[in-house]
Design a protein around this motif. Structure first.
Motif, short mmCIF file in Angstrom:
data_model
loop_
_atom_site.label_atom_id
_atom_site.label_comp_id
_atom_site.label_asym_id
_atom_site.label_seq_id
_atom_site.Cartn_x
_atom_site.Cartn_y
_atom_site.Cartn_z
N PHE A 60 59.33 12.81 13.77
CA PHE A 60 60.52 12.29 14.44
C PHE A 60 60.68 12.88 15.85
N GLY A 61 59.71 13.64 16.30
CA GLY A 61 59.80 14.25 17.61
C GLY A 61 60.75 15.43 17.67
N TYR A 62 61.12 15.98 16.54
CA TYR A 62 62.03 17.12 16.51
C TYR A 62 61.29 18.41 16.83
N GLY A 63 62.00 19.35 17.45
CA GLY A 63 61.46 20.68 17.65
C GLY A 63 61.78 21.57 16.47
N VAL A 64 60.91 22.53 16.22
CA VAL A 64 61.13 23.54 15.18
C VAL A 64 61.30 24.89 15.87
N VAL A 65 62.46 25.48 15.73
CA VAL A 65 62.72 26.78 16.34
C VAL A 65 61.82 27.82 15.68
N ARG A 66 61.07 28.58 16.49
CA ARG A 66 60.06 29.49 15.94
C ARG A 66 60.52 30.93 15.83
N ASP A 67 61.43 31.34 16.68
CA ASP A 67 61.76 32.76 16.77
C ASP A 67 62.79 33.22 15.75
N TYR A 68 63.40 32.29 15.03
CA TYR A 68 64.34 32.63 13.96
C TYR A 68 63.78 32.04 12.67
N THR A 69 63.67 32.87 11.67
CA THR A 69 62.86 32.54 10.50
C THR A 69 63.59 32.80 9.20
N GLY A 70 62.94 32.40 8.09
CA GLY A 70 63.38 32.85 6.79
C GLY A 70 63.00 34.30 6.60
N HIS A 71 63.46 34.90 5.49
CA HIS A 71 63.28 36.34 5.32
C HIS A 71 63.41 36.72 3.84
N GLY A 72 62.85 37.86 3.52
CA GLY A 72 63.09 38.42 2.20
C GLY A 72 64.55 38.80 2.05
N VAL A 73 65.08 38.65 0.84
CA VAL A 73 66.50 38.93 0.60
C VAL A 73 66.66 39.36 -0.86
N GLY A 74 67.72 40.09 -1.12
CA GLY A 74 67.98 40.57 -2.49
C GLY A 74 68.68 41.91 -2.39
N ALA A 75 67.97 42.98 -2.69
CA ALA A 75 68.56 44.31 -2.57
C ALA A 75 68.87 44.65 -1.12
N THR A 76 68.13 44.04 -0.19
CA THR A 76 68.43 44.15 1.23
C THR A 76 68.82 42.77 1.76
N PHE A 77 69.65 42.75 2.79
CA PHE A 77 70.09 41.49 3.40
C PHE A 77 68.91 40.80 4.06
N HIS A 78 68.13 41.56 4.82
CA HIS A 78 66.93 41.04 5.47
C HIS A 78 65.82 42.08 5.27
N SER A 79 64.83 41.72 4.51
CA SER A 79 63.69 42.64 4.36
C SER A 79 62.68 42.35 5.48
N GLY A 80 61.56 43.04 5.45
CA GLY A 80 60.55 42.84 6.48
C GLY A 80 59.73 41.58 6.31
#
Length: 288
Positions: free
Chosen positions: A196-216
């Protein structure tokens, strides 16, 4: 009203931090500049996943409660009030509140805001879109999701962007399987968005989560050849693609050090779930 003459967002005044009852446990980072380093890893056992599922369900129900309050004329700070009250009424701590100094209990990202919009006196208008991002902390575990809502009657192109971003998330989830590298997720998302010609933002990503809010653990939403971590059963993380209607992938950061906007101020949408890798694929944990 915090819009400029071109109709683009500008920062508005941010209200006072909302109180959390003392009996609700806080994450370790509250009252500190940032979270402590954790080497805990991203694989959880059955009992731990059950706890993440509980926090995730509360977060998902909070998002739905906020969604029901969205309408032209409502401020993003009012939406934050709904989120905050829902969470504390369910003995959950709003994970964003006090995380690295973030002042609110949710993120409300309107129109060109890619992520991390701070609720303020912005008044939603007919045709806007707004992303609601909520994380709940319960019994030592975080559950994280976001969803983009339309405000009133939106233009067809805006409706398409929202629905296609939701589908991009679904395709990323379907790519999850033990033994596969993390990069298959971004490959599925990017190939769909490109149609569809959309851009995908690269610098903000998914992340590990659970016991920590954002893991490595980092989950790219584009086909990143360096994302070679192999998925395994019990691994918990988020997938949260951010797509831009113009194809723009670059971004600017406001002076508040949180609000991220598209460089060309074009519309963007996002959807997110927390999930656990299973023997056959993935189980989405952030369901109401």
């Amino acid at each position: 009203m915090p819009f400029d003459a071109s109709g683009h967002l500008i920062p508005g005044p941010v209200g006072a931090e909302r109180p959390v009852p003392r009996h609700i446990p806080r994450p370790e980072y509250v009252g500190r500049p940032g979270p402590r380093r954790s080497d805990r890893g991203d694989v959880y056992d059955f009992g731990e996943v059950a706890r993440i599922r509980e926090s995730s369900r509360i977060a998902a129900r909070a998002v739905e409660a906020v969604g029901a309050a969205i309408a032209p004329g409502v401020t993003t700070d009012e939406l934050d009030r709904v989120a905050h009250e829902f969470l504390v009424d369910h003995d959950a701590y709003p994970s964003t509140l006090g995380y690295r100094g973030y002042p609110k209990s949710s993120c409300t990202s309107v129109n060109e805001v890619i992520c991390h919009g701070i609720p303020d006196d912005t008044v939603l208008r007919d045709g806007d879109l707004v992303n609601i991002d909520i994380t709940a902390y319960v019994d030592g575990m975080h559950g994280d999701l976001n969803k983009t809502f339309l405000v009133g009657e939106a233009a067809p192109a805006t409706v398409d962007l929202v629905e296609r971003t939701r589908e991009a998330l679904n395709r990323g989830i379907k790519a999850v399987a033990p033994g596969r590298q993390i990069n298959v997720i971004g490959r599925a998302i990017q190939s769909y968005a490109a149609r569809f010609g959309y851009g995908v933002v690269r610098d903000y990503t998914g992340h590990g989560v659970g016991a920590t809010f954002h893991s490595g653990l980092v989950i790219p939403h584009w086909d990143d050849p360096s994302a070679t971590t192999v998925m395994e059963p019990g691994m918990v993380f988020t997938i949260e693609p951010m797509l831009t209607i113009s194809g723009e992938e670059r971004w600017d950061l406001w002076a508040d050090d949180w609000t991220v906007v598209t460089r060309d101020r074009s519309l963007t949408a996002q959807f997110e779930h927390t999930l656990v890798v299973t023997e056959r694929g993935a189980e989405v944990l952030t369901l109401p």
